[in-house]
Design an enzyme around this catalytic site. Structure first.
Site, short mmCIF file in Angstrom:
data_model
loop_
_atom_site.label_atom_id
_atom_site.label_comp_id
_atom_site.label_asym_id
_atom_site.label_seq_id
_atom_site.Cartn_x
_atom_site.Cartn_y
_atom_site.Cartn_z
N THR A 30 -5.62 7.79 -4.09
CA THR A 30 -5.56 7.80 -2.62
C THR A 30 -4.57 8.87 -2.15
OG1 THR A 30 -6.14 5.48 -2.52
CG2 THR A 30 -5.02 6.38 -0.60
N GLU B 65 0.82 -1.21 0.00
CA GLU B 65 0.00 0.00 0.00
C GLU B 65 0.86 1.26 0.00
OE1 GLU B 65 -2.72 -0.77 -1.06
OE2 GLU B 65 -4.17 -0.25 0.48
N1 HSE Z 1 -7.62 4.70 4.95
C1 HSE Z 1 -7.18 4.93 3.61
C2 HSE Z 1 -7.57 6.36 3.23
C3 HSE Z 1 -7.84 3.96 2.70
O1 HSE Z 1 -8.71 6.73 3.49
O2 HSE Z 1 -6.74 7.09 2.71
C4 HSE Z 1 -7.56 4.13 1.24
O3 HSE Z 1 -8.38 3.23 0.53
#
Ligand code: HSE
Length: 285
Positions: free
Chosen positions: A168, A120
């Site tokens: 993101t 990630e």
């Molecule tokens: N928690 C992360 C965000 C998840 O909201 O940036 C990304 O899918």
């Protein structure tokens, strides 16, 4: 060769930013791995043209490195990238499971969470585990610095994905860096309510606990048609609506017999705002 199905996931669920996640019964990626001298990646399926096959830039490359498990990795994308449904996490979780098995690394699913989370970091700049945890463990998960807790749950959901992508990385830029004590109190209450709702598989409680005034309004502002889609979902019977992960996907929780109406209402509301959207009627997986 090993082949693994890895589910889409929805992170945050409103009140649980970077903490809560839930696995969805559909869509899903399918990841196949074969031993090789060096890692190569082949991507097909939904949005494949947007996903780098360079192991340095793809989430699964980081997983293969972390497990010291070079392989030819084929990813058949069912989870569209930059949609808010944990696309990179599904691939990372699938690769972690498949490579762990292929190379007999003997790690548990819990132990694979931080390894998949490394993937990630490649795509979002942060090794958040709130998508990879449910992709690996299923159900509802709470990922904290101390580890991951998961419970089985059965809640009806609709995930509606407008076509306009949001990265993101960009969506993390709009998150506030400070909260007031009033916002903290409200968030703790909502997050606790949502957790109880998941434990009881109670869509009404889950919907109530999705409320969030800290992160969600800033992310919603990036999504053309979000307010109209959320209002339409509520009018069609949804108990709660929020941004799925970092968006642009929108997640609604509703009674099982309202999923079709909620899905249609959200797609229509996005269309009225010039956005093509696809809705999945799904369940926690
Ligand atoms: N928690 C992360 C965000 C998840 O909201 O940036 C990304 O899918």
């Amino acid at each position: 060769m090993r082949t693994v199905r890895a589910p889409a996931t929805s992170a945050n669920l409103g009140s649980g930013y970077d903490t809560f996640g839930v696995a969805l019964s559909r869509p899903a990626d399918v990841v196949s791995v074969e031993r090789a001298d060096r890692t190569t990646i082949e991507v097909t399926g939904a949005g494949a043209q947007f996903i780098p096959e360079d192991p340095e830039k793809n989430t699964v490359g980081a997983v293969a490195r972390a497990l010291d498990a070079p392989a030819h990795i084929k990813i058949d994308k069912g989870v569209r990238p930059a949609s808010g449904l944990g696309s990179s996490a599904a691939s990372a979780a699938g690769a972690a499971l498949a490579l762990n098995d292929l190379y007999d690394r003997g790690l548990s699913r819990e132990e694979l969470v931080p390894i998949a989370a490394e993937g990630e970091a490649v795509v979002s700049g942060a090794a958040h585990a709130d998508n990879v945890a449910p992709a690996l463990l299923g159900g509802f998960t709470i990922a904290t610095a101390d580890g991951v807790r998961s419970i089985e749950t059965n809640v009806p959901l609709v995930a509606c994905l407008p076509e306009e992508p949001i990265s993101t990385r960009d969506a993390r830029e709009v998150v506030p860096t400070h909260v007031s004590i009033e916002e903290l109190v409200a968030t703790v209450g909502n997050a606790a309510t949502l957790s109880v709702g998941m434990c009881r598989s109670d869509p009404e409680l889950v919907g109530a606990g999705m409320a969030d005034e800290v992160v969600t309004p800033h992310r919603a502002a990036l999504i053309t048609g979000y307010d109209a889609a959320a209002d339409a979902a509520r009018e069609a019977g949804a108990h709660g609506v929020t941004v799925s992960g970092s968006g642009p996907g929108v997640l609604a929780v509703c009674p099982p017999d309202r999923r079709r109406a909620v899905a249609a209402a959200m797609v229509e509301a996005f269309a009225d705002n010039g956005e093509n959207a696809r809705a999945y009627r799904t369940w926690t997986g």
